[in-house]
Write a protein that holds these residues in place. Structure first.
Motif, PDB file in Angstrom:
ATOM      1  N   PHE A 244      46.677  10.751  47.318  1.00  0.00           N
ATOM      2  CA  PHE A 244      46.208  10.392  48.662  1.00  0.00           C
ATOM      3  C   PHE A 244      45.029  11.254  49.085  1.00  0.00           C
ATOM      4  O   PHE A 244      45.026  12.468  48.869  1.00  0.00           O
ATOM      5  CB  PHE A 244      47.344  10.566  49.688  1.00  0.00           C
ATOM      6  CG  PHE A 244      48.510   9.643  49.480  1.00  0.00           C
ATOM      7  CD1 PHE A 244      48.339   8.269  49.521  1.00  0.00           C
ATOM      8  CD2 PHE A 244      49.785  10.149  49.242  1.00  0.00           C
ATOM      9  CE1 PHE A 244      49.409   7.408  49.340  1.00  0.00           C
ATOM     10  CE2 PHE A 244      50.862   9.298  49.066  1.00  0.00           C
ATOM     11  CZ  PHE A 244      50.666   7.933  49.111  1.00  0.00           C
ATOM     12  N   THR A 245      44.058  10.630  49.711  1.00  0.00           N
ATOM     13  CA  THR A 245      42.897  11.381  50.217  1.00  0.00           C
ATOM     14  C   THR A 245      42.690  11.168  51.710  1.00  0.00           C
ATOM     15  O   THR A 245      41.763  11.724  52.291  1.00  0.00           O
ATOM     16  CB  THR A 245      41.614  10.974  49.465  1.00  0.00           C
ATOM     17  OG1 THR A 245      41.424   9.561  49.591  1.00  0.00           O
ATOM     18  CG2 THR A 245      41.693  11.361  47.990  1.00  0.00           C
ATOM     19  N   SER A 246      43.531  10.331  52.335  1.00  0.00           N
ATOM     20  CA  SER A 246      43.378  10.088  53.773  1.00  0.00           C
ATOM     21  C   SER A 246      44.691   9.591  54.358  1.00  0.00           C
ATOM     22  O   SER A 246      45.522   9.011  53.639  1.00  0.00           O
ATOM     23  CB  SER A 246      42.294   9.028  54.022  1.00  0.00           C
ATOM     24  OG  SER A 246      42.747   7.757  53.589  1.00  0.00           O
ATOM     25  N   PRO A 247      44.892   9.796  55.673  1.00  0.00           N
ATOM     26  CA  PRO A 247      46.097   9.270  56.329  1.00  0.00           C
ATOM     27  C   PRO A 247      46.195   7.749  56.203  1.00  0.00           C
ATOM     28  O   PRO A 247      47.289   7.198  56.141  1.00  0.00           O
ATOM     29  CB  PRO A 247      45.922   9.687  57.795  1.00  0.00           C
ATOM     30  CG  PRO A 247      44.967  10.829  57.768  1.00  0.00           C
ATOM     31  CD  PRO A 247      44.055  10.582  56.606  1.00  0.00           C
ATOM     32  N   GLU A 248      45.055   7.081  56.161  1.00  0.00           N
ATOM     33  CA  GLU A 248      45.050   5.610  56.065  1.00  0.00           C
ATOM     34  C   GLU A 248      45.705   5.150  54.752  1.00  0.00           C
ATOM     35  O   GLU A 248      46.432   4.157  54.722  1.00  0.00           O
ATOM     36  CB  GLU A 248      43.628   5.065  56.169  1.00  0.00           C
ATOM     37  CG  GLU A 248      43.005   5.190  57.562  1.00  0.00           C
ATOM     38  CD  GLU A 248      42.528   6.601  57.880  1.00  0.00           C
ATOM     39  OE1 GLU A 248      42.407   7.423  56.935  1.00  0.00           O
ATOM     40  OE2 GLU A 248      42.310   6.894  59.065  1.00  0.00           O
ATOM     41  N   GLN A 249      45.420   5.894  53.668  1.00  0.00           N
ATOM     42  CA  GLN A 249      46.023   5.533  52.380  1.00  0.00           C
ATOM     43  C   GLN A 249      47.543   5.696  52.426  1.00  0.00           C
ATOM     44  O   GLN A 249      48.290   4.876  51.873  1.00  0.00           O
ATOM     45  CB  GLN A 249      45.447   6.410  51.265  1.00  0.00           C
ATOM     46  CG  GLN A 249      44.036   6.033  50.844  1.00  0.00           C
ATOM     47  CD  GLN A 249      43.560   6.901  49.682  1.00  0.00           C
ATOM     48  OE1 GLN A 249      44.097   7.985  49.445  1.00  0.00           O
ATOM     49  NE2 GLN A 249      42.558   6.431  48.971  1.00  0.00           N
ATOM     50  N   ILE A 250      47.998   6.778  53.066  1.00  0.00           N
ATOM     51  CA  ILE A 250      49.440   7.006  53.207  1.00  0.00           C
ATOM     52  C   ILE A 250      50.071   5.870  54.007  1.00  0.00           C
ATOM     53  O   ILE A 250      51.110   5.322  53.633  1.00  0.00           O
ATOM     54  CB  ILE A 250      49.721   8.374  53.880  1.00  0.00           C
ATOM     55  CG1 ILE A 250      49.193   9.516  52.999  1.00  0.00           C
ATOM     56  CG2 ILE A 250      51.218   8.553  54.151  1.00  0.00           C
ATOM     57  CD1 ILE A 250      49.255  10.873  53.645  1.00  0.00           C
ATOM     58  N   GLN A 251      49.415   5.509  55.124  1.00  0.00           N
ATOM     59  CA  GLN A 251      49.928   4.428  55.975  1.00  0.00           C
ATOM     60  C   GLN A 251      50.046   3.115  55.203  1.00  0.00           C
ATOM     61  O   GLN A 251      51.038   2.396  55.312  1.00  0.00           O
ATOM     62  CB  GLN A 251      48.976   4.240  57.174  1.00  0.00           C
ATOM     63  CG  GLN A 251      49.483   3.290  58.244  1.00  0.00           C
ATOM     64  CD  GLN A 251      50.463   3.950  59.181  1.00  0.00           C
ATOM     65  OE1 GLN A 251      50.880   5.080  58.953  1.00  0.00           O
ATOM     66  NE2 GLN A 251      50.855   3.241  60.222  1.00  0.00           N
TER      67      GLN A 251
END
Length: 406
Positions: free
Chosen positions: A20-27
């Motif tokens: 993961f490189t961003s909160p958006e990817q986690i979401q």
């Protein structure tokens, strides 16, 4: 949802794999996980309605059958999710988790499993969902939804383990379970391991008949098959034959019988008026600085109580080799191993969840509840064992060929 049942180690592996490189990817990833669980819940509902599983046609007792899927987009805490709602040929299927024409599922997705994990009764789960969402669910549906965690339990129970554990605690907790129309006592066999990094983990849960050394041998063999090559110290209760079972699988392992269990067994022979005095006179034995001093205290105890309670003295003498193991080690390690307090604390957490269930309908229902409660406990086990750095140094001295500091 699935990710809530992961251990910290599994979660780290999951993060590593996805990079993961961003909160958006986690979401986005959580959204996919939520979608999968929601889909499985809908499948469970149709299984309940039809009365048989997808690939279990031999148990089919209805003219109705599955008839493909309809696409549907619903709003959730993770944004819009597209799901496939299963259909039945006769058009009788009315989903409950995502009702017809319902487009918002915020807050519903984990309710049944979350409540089940806290030991809430099926009746109270039904009431909760009806009061909160106006949803009526059957006991069979609740069972089918919670059955979706059974594959997770199997994966967890069969996962590879570490090759060496510093300390392993073995103990059982007992429950009443229905079996072939009778209520029988079953033992849930529990194993807690402390690895060489000082981290605690529950290595497995096994449901068997009343506690026996023979069943423990099966458990130990399973640990070996899952990769556990060596255990430095095992902490056990005073079950007859336990030591032989451990020696058969792990002949190098030091065995420490629980002092607290020994005291409890001792006072079973004592009249009520003597209990305080007897326990006070036993204390200098296990609080002694050395094994030699402890043996002198045992002789002193025998001089005072030997005539009145010879069985107590005989029990301590017969078990001495494994009661006195902790005297070989320094104070930090002694404190960790001379009782099974660690596993008994874990048992208390399980009892909080299971106390509302006097009888379990099946072994599997018991295992599901114990597994979910265990996942809750594991989430709280975040730190290393106290003074682990010092304990590890001591272990490298006591077991120089078996403990390699990385």
């Amino acid at each position: 949802m699935t990710h809530k049942f992961w251990t910290k180690q599994e979660l780290r592996q999951f993060v590593k794999e996805h990079n993961f490189t961003s909160p958006e990817q986690i979401q986005t990833t959580l959204k996919e996980l939520f979608k999968d669980v929601l889909q499985e819940a809908l499948e469970a509902e149709l299984d309940t309605q039809l009365g048989y599983d997808r690939y279990d046609g031999k148990n089919k007792q209805t003219k109705n059958s599955r008839n493909g899927y309809t696409k549907k987009t619903v709003s959730s805490e993770y944004g819009d999710v597209e799901i496939q709602v299963p259909r039945d040929r006769l058009g009788e299927f009315n989903p409950v988790v995502v009702k017809k024409h319902q487009t918002n599922v915020t807050g519903i997705e984990d309710q049944i499993i979350a409540l089940y994990a806290k030991g809430v009764s099926t009746r109270d789960i039904q009431d909760h969902l009806e009061n909160l969402y106006g949803v009526e669910v059957s006991p069979t549906l609740i069972s089918n939804v919670t059955n979706k965690i059974v594959p997770l339990i199997k994966d967890w129970q069969n996962r590879p383990l570490q090759s060496v554990y510093a300390v392993v605690f073995l103990d059982a907790i007992h429950f009443k379970v229905k079996q072939e129309g009778h209520i029988v006592n079953k033992a849930a066999y529990m194993v807690i391991g402390i690895d060489l990094d000082g981290n605690k983990d529950v290595l497995g849960i096994w449901i068997g008949e009343n506690e026996s050394a023979k069943f423990w041998l099966t458990v130990l063999n399973e640990l070996k098959n899952r990769g556990v090559q060596d255990i430095l110290i095992t902490c056990v209760d005073n079950l007859t034959g336990f030591s032989q079972a451990i020696a058969a699988c792990y002949p190098q392992t030091d065995i420490q019988k629980c002092i607290i269990h020994q005291i409890r067994n001792s006072i079973r022979y004592v009249s009520y008026k003597d209990i305080k005095k007897v326990t006070a006179d036993l204390k200098p034995i296990y609080k002694a600085a050395t094994e030699e001093a402890a043996q002198l205290e045992l002789e002193r105890f025998e001089a005072i109580w030997g005539d009145k309670y010879p069985l107590i003295v005989r029990s301590w003498q017969q078990n001495w080799g494994e009661l006195a193991t902790f005297f070989h080690y320094p104070p930090e390690l002694r404190k960790l191993i001379y009782t099974t307090n660690m596993i008994e604390s874990y048992h208390r957490q399980l009892r909080k969840v299971t106390k509302g269930k006097s009888i379990f309908p099946t072994d599997e229902s018991l295992l599901k509840m114990l597994y979910l409660a265990t996942m809750d406990v594991l989430r709280k086990w975040t730190g290393r064992v106290q003074n682990w750095g010092q304990i590890l140094l001591q272990l490298t001295v006591y077991f120089p060929e078996r403990v390699q500091v990385r």
